[in-house]
Enzyme design. Structure first.
Site, PDB file in Angstrom:
ATOM      1  N   HIS A  28      10.510 -23.626   9.497  1.00 17.87           N
ATOM      2  CA  HIS A  28       9.564 -24.377  10.326  1.00 17.87           C
ATOM      3  C   HIS A  28       8.116 -24.282   9.863  1.00 17.87           C
ATOM      4  O   HIS A  28       7.350 -25.224  10.068  1.00 17.87           O
ATOM      5  CB  HIS A  28       9.644 -23.904  11.776  1.00 17.87           C
ATOM      6  CG  HIS A  28      10.928 -24.294  12.436  1.00 17.87           C
ATOM      7  ND1 HIS A  28      11.142 -24.091  13.783  1.00 17.87           N
ATOM      8  CD2 HIS A  28      12.060 -24.868  11.962  1.00 17.87           C
ATOM      9  CE1 HIS A  28      12.342 -24.528  14.106  1.00 17.87           C
ATOM     10  NE2 HIS A  28      12.924 -24.991  13.009  1.00 17.87           N
ATOM     11  N   THR A  44       2.755  -1.353   8.668  1.00 18.57           N
ATOM     12  CA  THR A  44       3.259  -2.259   9.712  1.00 18.57           C
ATOM     13  C   THR A  44       3.507  -3.670   9.218  1.00 18.57           C
ATOM     14  O   THR A  44       4.180  -4.453   9.897  1.00 18.57           O
ATOM     15  CB  THR A  44       2.252  -2.369  10.874  1.00 18.57           C
ATOM     16  OG1 THR A  44       1.033  -2.937  10.364  1.00 18.57           O
ATOM     17  CG2 THR A  44       1.998  -1.030  11.525  1.00 18.57           C
ATOM     18  N   HIS A  60       8.133 -30.623  11.155  1.00 20.64           N
ATOM     19  CA  HIS A  60       7.543 -29.348  10.761  1.00 20.64           C
ATOM     20  C   HIS A  60       6.492 -29.544   9.666  1.00 20.64           C
ATOM     21  O   HIS A  60       5.507 -28.809   9.620  1.00 20.64           O
ATOM     22  CB  HIS A  60       8.623 -28.367  10.327  1.00 20.64           C
ATOM     23  CG  HIS A  60       9.653 -28.153  11.389  1.00 20.64           C
ATOM     24  ND1 HIS A  60       9.363 -27.552  12.595  1.00 20.64           N
ATOM     25  CD2 HIS A  60      10.965 -28.496  11.439  1.00 20.64           C
ATOM     26  CE1 HIS A  60      10.453 -27.519  13.340  1.00 20.64           C
ATOM     27  NE2 HIS A  60      11.436 -28.080  12.657  1.00 20.64           N
ATOM     28  N   ASP A 100       0.865  -1.171   0.000  1.00 24.60           N
ATOM     29  CA  ASP A 100       0.000   0.000   0.000  1.00 24.60           C
ATOM     30  C   ASP A 100       0.906   1.226   0.000  1.00 24.60           C
ATOM     31  O   ASP A 100       2.137   1.104  -0.129  1.00 24.60           O
ATOM     32  CB  ASP A 100      -0.990  -0.035   1.172  1.00 24.60           C
ATOM     33  CG  ASP A 100      -0.349   0.218   2.530  1.00 24.60           C
ATOM     34  OD1 ASP A 100       0.894   0.349   2.629  1.00 24.60           O
ATOM     35  OD2 ASP A 100      -1.104   0.280   3.521  1.00 24.60           O
ATOM     36  N   CYS A 137       3.190  -3.010   3.971  1.00 21.14           N
ATOM     37  CA  CYS A 137       2.289  -1.899   4.282  1.00 21.14           C
ATOM     38  C   CYS A 137       2.953  -1.138   5.421  1.00 21.14           C
ATOM     39  O   CYS A 137       4.137  -1.357   5.696  1.00 21.14           O
ATOM     40  CB  CYS A 137       0.869  -2.365   4.609  1.00 21.14           C
ATOM     41  SG  CYS A 137       0.633  -3.257   6.154  1.00 21.14           S
TER      42      CYS A 137
END
Length: 155
Positions: free
Chosen positions: A104, A73, A139, A13, A71
């Site tokens: 993992h 955050t 995993h 964004d 973005c």
């Protein structure tokens, strides 16, 4: 036999535009093909869910090998991507987490915050993620469990 060339879907964004452009330049130097899905500037406010979904669809349908989202955050755009079936997108702000999410969790998308990590660290995170292999084994069992949860609630 033709050499495999990795293809990565990138989207952001307005809050992640500058970092996305730095990542694109870095990936191209590494010889990686980039699918730039926007946005195309840092000034026009846009809705991160549209961009997260667009990149996630490219990964989910096999047009891209993996995806990188940015973005402000990394949180919002990763939430959007994770709504697409088959996507495992992790928000990462350090190289250890970038390695572990691949090793993992076999994450097929990575998200970062353009207002959280600087470009130097972001490029190190990208390299740590791309240069790590999924370990499989126990995993894989856990990744299968994640995908079973998704299937249970996706109709």
């Amino acid at each position: 036999m033709e050499d495999f060339k990795m293809k990565i879907a990138l989207a952001c964004d307005h809050g992640g535009y500058d970092l996305k452009m730095a990542i694109i330049a870095h990936l191209e130097k590494r010889g990686i093909e980039v699918m730039d899905l926007g946005t195309n500037n840092a000034t026009d406010s846009v809705n991160y869910p549209e961009y997260g979904e667009a990149a996630a669809l490219k990964v989910a349908n096999g047009e891209a090998d993996c995806g990188i989202l940015v973005c402000g955050t990394g949180i919002g755009i990763s939430l959007a991507a994770n709504k697409v079936p088959g996507i495992r997108c992790a928000v990462v702000s350090d190289t250890f987490s970038a390695r572990m999410t691949k090793a993992h969790n076999n994450a097929n998308m990575l998200a970062m915050g353009g207002r959280v990590v600087g470009p130097g660290l972001a490029l190190d995170i990208v390299d740590a993620y791309l240069d790590t292999e999924f370990e499989g084994g126990r995993h894989q069992t856990r990744v299968d469990m994640l995908m079973d949860i998704e299937k249970k609630y996706t109709k």
